[in-house]
Structures are given as structure tokens and as C-alpha cells.
Motif scaffolding. Structure first.
Motif, PDB file in Angstrom:
ATOM      1  N   MET A   1       0.820  -1.211   0.000  1.00 59.17           N
ATOM      2  CA  MET A   1       0.000   0.000   0.000  1.00 59.17           C
ATOM      3  C   MET A   1       0.855   1.263   0.000  1.00 59.17           C
ATOM      4  SD  MET A   1      -2.852  -1.321   2.745  1.00 59.17           S
ATOM      5  CE  MET A   1      -3.726   0.223   2.924  1.00 59.17           C
TER       6      MET A   1
ATOM      7  N   ASP B   1       2.414   3.571  -6.647  1.00 60.90           N
ATOM      8  CA  ASP B   1       1.188   3.475  -7.445  1.00 60.90           C
ATOM      9  C   ASP B   1      -0.079   3.517  -6.601  1.00 60.90           C
ATOM     10  OD1 ASP B   1       1.509   1.003  -6.224  1.00 60.90           O
ATOM     11  OD2 ASP B   1       1.092  -0.165  -8.036  1.00 60.90           O
ATOM     12  N   THR B   2       0.064   3.678  -5.297  1.00 57.53           N
ATOM     13  CA  THR B   2      -1.092   3.608  -4.402  1.00 57.53           C
ATOM     14  C   THR B   2      -1.120   4.809  -3.460  1.00 57.53           C
ATOM     15  OG1 THR B   2      -0.965   1.187  -4.480  1.00 57.53           O
ATOM     16  CG2 THR B   2      -2.284   2.144  -2.712  1.00 57.53           C
TER      17      THR B   2
ATOM     18  N   ALA C   1      -8.005   2.933  -0.367  1.00 60.05           N
ATOM     19  CA  ALA C   1      -6.844   3.274  -1.180  1.00 60.05           C
ATOM     20  C   ALA C   1      -7.208   3.320  -2.662  1.00 60.05           C
ATOM     21  CB  ALA C   1      -5.722   2.267  -0.951  1.00 60.05           C
TER      22      ALA C   1
ATOM     23  N   LYS D   1      -5.348   2.511  -6.141  1.00 63.86           N
ATOM     24  CA  LYS D   1      -4.191   1.913  -6.817  1.00 63.86           C
ATOM     25  C   LYS D   1      -4.328   2.238  -8.299  1.00 63.86           C
ATOM     26  CE  LYS D   1      -1.901  -2.464  -7.820  1.00 63.86           C
ATOM     27  NZ  LYS D   1      -0.558  -2.336  -7.321  1.00 63.86           N
ATOM     28  N   GLU D   2      -3.307   2.907  -8.833  1.00 60.62           N
ATOM     29  CA  GLU D   2      -3.335   3.297 -10.242  1.00 60.62           C
ATOM     30  C   GLU D   2      -2.713   2.185 -11.088  1.00 60.62           C
ATOM     31  OE1 GLU D   2      -1.987   7.454 -10.821  1.00 60.62           O
ATOM     32  OE2 GLU D   2      -1.998   7.496  -8.614  1.00 60.62           O
TER      33      GLU D   2
ATOM     34  N   LYS E   1      -9.039  -0.118  -3.315  1.00 61.03           N
ATOM     35  CA  LYS E   1      -8.532  -1.236  -2.526  1.00 61.03           C
ATOM     36  C   LYS E   1      -8.681  -0.932  -1.036  1.00 61.03           C
ATOM     37  CE  LYS E   1      -6.317  -4.321  -3.868  1.00 61.03           C
ATOM     38  NZ  LYS E   1      -6.707  -5.707  -4.221  1.00 61.03           N
TER      39      LYS E   1
END
Length: 160
Positions: free
Chosen positions: A43, A47-48, A65, A67-68, A77
Motif C-alpha cells: 500500500m 502506485d497507491t 486506497a 491503486k493506479e 482497494k
């Protein structure tokens, strides 16, 4: 109840405890092989983006979250609120913050995977009230009877 939601690192003791509570909550609800968890270390990746909800005393009461996956696709997420605050719109505040950030980043397709069964009814209501609709499996998730998949299309922001 006053709720604040902010971007925070998941690498904090109280956030680790929150994620541990999420994992414990999920354990009896689905077979382990159909629980697609991210660790707090994952996490914390570039990217998150992690959002933490806190009450008026500063206690961590929920998380979520973004996330890309690519420029257009983002995944929600680790959505969770402590049982003691369920029904107080903590999840709605978290989902709004994640969705707003996704739109600001130019993401046009938000997706999420969640479980099925009695323990997930409240999550389904939250997502559906927030404009998510059921869809088929996406990314590398297996299509199974243990997962429910949702998506939401976001409008592109007008050019400035």
C-alpha cells in the motif's frame, strides 16, 4: 461524530492495526485464495494512495486506497471501517475522497473487487449508492463465485 479523511502513509502503527482488523474481518467471509489483500508495504508503493479516516480524537477508524494501474484505470482497494463506527458514513467519506483524487488524476475508469455473501451487503450498498455498477472480472482477477466486481466511469475534467 467528526470525521476527517486525509492521505497518510500506511506505515504507521495505528494504520497497521486497522489493516490487521480488516484482514481478520475478511478471514471468515471468503476462501483465502479469493482474498486479494495488499500488505501495508504494498500500500505504501508509488502506485497507491492511502486515505485514513480519523475521529475527533485522532483515532484511525477507517481506510481506503486508490491503486493506479494505468493513466485511465484506478482500483479501489482496502476499504474498511471499524465495526464500532459502521453506519456513520465513514465509508462514504473515504469513497468520496478516493473518487475525487481519481478524477483529479484524470482516471476515467474506477474498478473494485469485493466479496459476496452476507458479510458484504453493506459494502455493496455503499458502492451502488456511489454510482458503481456490477461488471465482469477485470485486470488479473479470476472470475469466481466468491467475487463481485464493480466499475464506475468518471468524466474527464474540462481543459483549462
Amino acid at each position: 461524530m467528526t470525521i476527517t479523511v486525509a492521505v497518510e502513509t500506511p506505515l504507521q502503527d495505528d494504520v497497521r492495526a486497522l489493516v490487521d482488523a480488516l484482514n481478520a474481518h475478511l478471514l471468515p467471509l471468503s476462501p483465502v485464495e479469493f482474498q486479494f489483500k495488499m500488505t501495508v508495504e504494498e500500500m505504501a508503493g508509488n502506485d497507491t494512495t492511502v486515505f485514513i479516516a480519523r475521529d475527533e480524537t485522532g483515532h484511525a477508524i477507517g481506510c481506503g486506497a486508490l491503486k493506479e494501474h494505468d493513466a485511465a484505470t484506478g482500483e479501489i482497494k482496502r476499504m474498511f471501517t471499524l465495526p464500532s463506527v459502521r453506519g456513520k458514513r465513514v465509508g462514504s467519506h473515504l469513497l468520496e475522497a478516493v473518487t475525487k483524487l481519481a478524477a483529479e488524476k484524470g482516471i476515467t475508469h474506477l474498478v473494485l473487487e469485493t466479496g459476496v455473501g452476507p458479510g458484504f451487503d453493506a459494502a455493496w450498498r455503499l458502492y451502488e449508492r456511489s454510482g458503481f455498477t456490477r461488471c465482469g472480472a477485470f485486470l488479473d482477477y479470476p472470475d469466481s463465485e466468491h467475487s463481485a466486481f464493480y466499475e464506475k466511469r468518471l468524466a474527464l475534467a474540462p481543459a483549462q
